[in-house]
Structures are given as structure tokens and as C-alpha cells.
Write an enzyme that holds these catalytic residues in place. Structure first.
Site, PDB file in Angstrom:
ATOM      1  N   GLU A 148      65.849  75.605  10.340  1.00 12.75           N
ATOM      2  CA  GLU A 148      64.812  75.950   9.367  1.00 12.75           C
ATOM      3  C   GLU A 148      65.471  76.787   8.283  1.00 12.75           C
ATOM      4  OE1 GLU A 148      64.230  76.996  12.653  1.00 12.75           O
ATOM      5  OE2 GLU A 148      62.804  75.474  13.279  1.00 12.75           O
ATOM      6  N   TYR A 188      73.375  72.978   3.343  1.00  8.57           N
ATOM      7  CA  TYR A 188      72.960  72.105   4.440  1.00  8.57           C
ATOM      8  C   TYR A 188      72.950  70.639   4.007  1.00  8.57           C
ATOM      9  CZ  TYR A 188      71.490  76.615   6.331  1.00  8.57           C
ATOM     10  OH  TYR A 188      71.453  77.909   6.755  1.00  8.57           O
TER      11      TYR A 188
END
Length: 179
Positions: A120, A132
Site C-alpha cells: 500500500e 514501485y
């Protein structure tokens, strides 16, 4: 990179990655306390390190010239890995430390036999989201008010961790982490 440098976990920057230990927690807590509005407690980290001893977690630290400059964690859930945290000292950010830590976690997940990784990230953390995405994570959903009950989290997944394409991508993104 020399064989000795690779063995020591040193990349071109002199960064050393090692398993986190209880001796690291004082320095880890200094970074944790300024990185998060609701930081983890020392006791929570101690519990995570106990689980790492049993092979249920992986926690790493990054040191530059002996100074702890970042850390990261991974939790194993069946055939998936969940990134629990990545934090870098504010004065050390934008030097590739988070990239190296995420690459090391990715290789750990592969060695552990995981097929996918998840995490998350705050909606507002565009730098982390970009990192990411470079590692193949894609948005998969939103957790409303996940952070401090005020900010949404984007749930991201990286699938096919052990595919030849993904492994080659890891080698290119962070050759220092390849073992």
C-alpha cells in the site's frame, strides 16, 4: 563489481544491505519516527524480527559508511509477499537507497518462492508510486482513509515475480542487488 564487493553487499555507492537486528532498532526508530505520522513502536519491530527469525518476514537495513540510512520489510503470505515498509533517512533520500532496498526485497521474495508482491502507498506519495511502477507494480485498488483515517492508500501488485522478464528487469533496475 568485484566478487568481494558483491559478497559484502556493496554496490558502486558503497551502500551495504544486511539483515536487520535488534541492535539496529535505535537507529531504525529515529528514521521511523520522522517518516510516519503514526510510527511503529520498537515493540512492534521486535515482534517482526522474531517472525523474521522463523522465516515469516524479512527485514533489511541499508548502511552507508557504517551509518544506518534506511530499512525495509517484507511479510510472506502463502505464495505472495507484502512490503510492510520502506523508509530512508530524509537527508539520504534521492540517492537510490529505496531502489536498492526494494530490489533486495524482490530478490528475497523470489528466493522464498513467491509469485507476487503487494503493498500500500499513500495517494500523495508520488515519488514512491513512481519507484514501485518502475519495479512492475500496478494499481489494483484503493483503501479509503487507510492512513490515519484521513488519506487513501493505493494498493499495488507486482505479479509474475519469477518470470524471466521480471528477473531481467530486476537485474537492469539494480545490478548491485543481483546475487
Amino acid at each position: 563489481m568485484s566478487i568481494l564487493a558483491r559478497f559484502l553487499g556493496r554496490g558502486a555507492s558503497g551502500l551495504v544491505i544486511a539483515p536487520m537486528s535488534r541492535r539496529d532498532l535505535e537507529q531504525v526508530m529515529r528514521i521511523e519516527d520522522v517518516s510516519y505520522p503514526r510510527p511503529w513502536t520498537r515493540r512492534l519491530f521486535e515482534g517482526e524480527l522474531d517472525m523474521a527469525q522463523r522465516g515469516e518476514r524479512c527485514y533489511l537495513v541499508a548502511r552507508d559508511n557504517g551509518v544506518l540510512v534506511g530499512y525495509a520489510g517484507l511479510m510472506y503470505v502463502v505464495a505472495d509477499a507484502h512490503v510492510t515498509n520502506i523508509a530512508v533517512a530524509s537527508e539520504q533520500q534521492r540517492r537510490g537507497i529505496a531502489t536498492r532496498l526494494l530490489a533486495e526485497l524482490s530478490w528475497e521474495a523470489v528466493r522464498h518462492g513467491c509469485d507476487a508482491m503487494t503493498l500500500e502507498v499513500r495517494v500523495s506519495n508520488t515519488a514512491a508510486r513512481s519507484l514501485y511502477e518502475r519495479f512492475g507494480f500496478v494499481e489494483a485498488g484503493v483503501r479509503k482513509n487507510y492512513y490515519e483515517n484521513t488519506e487513501d492508500a493505493i494498493v499495488m501488485w507486482c505479479n509474475d515475480l519469477r518470470s524471466a522478464d521480471h528477473l531481467e528487469s530486476l537485474r537492469v533496475l539494480c545490478p548491485e542487488a543481483v546475487r
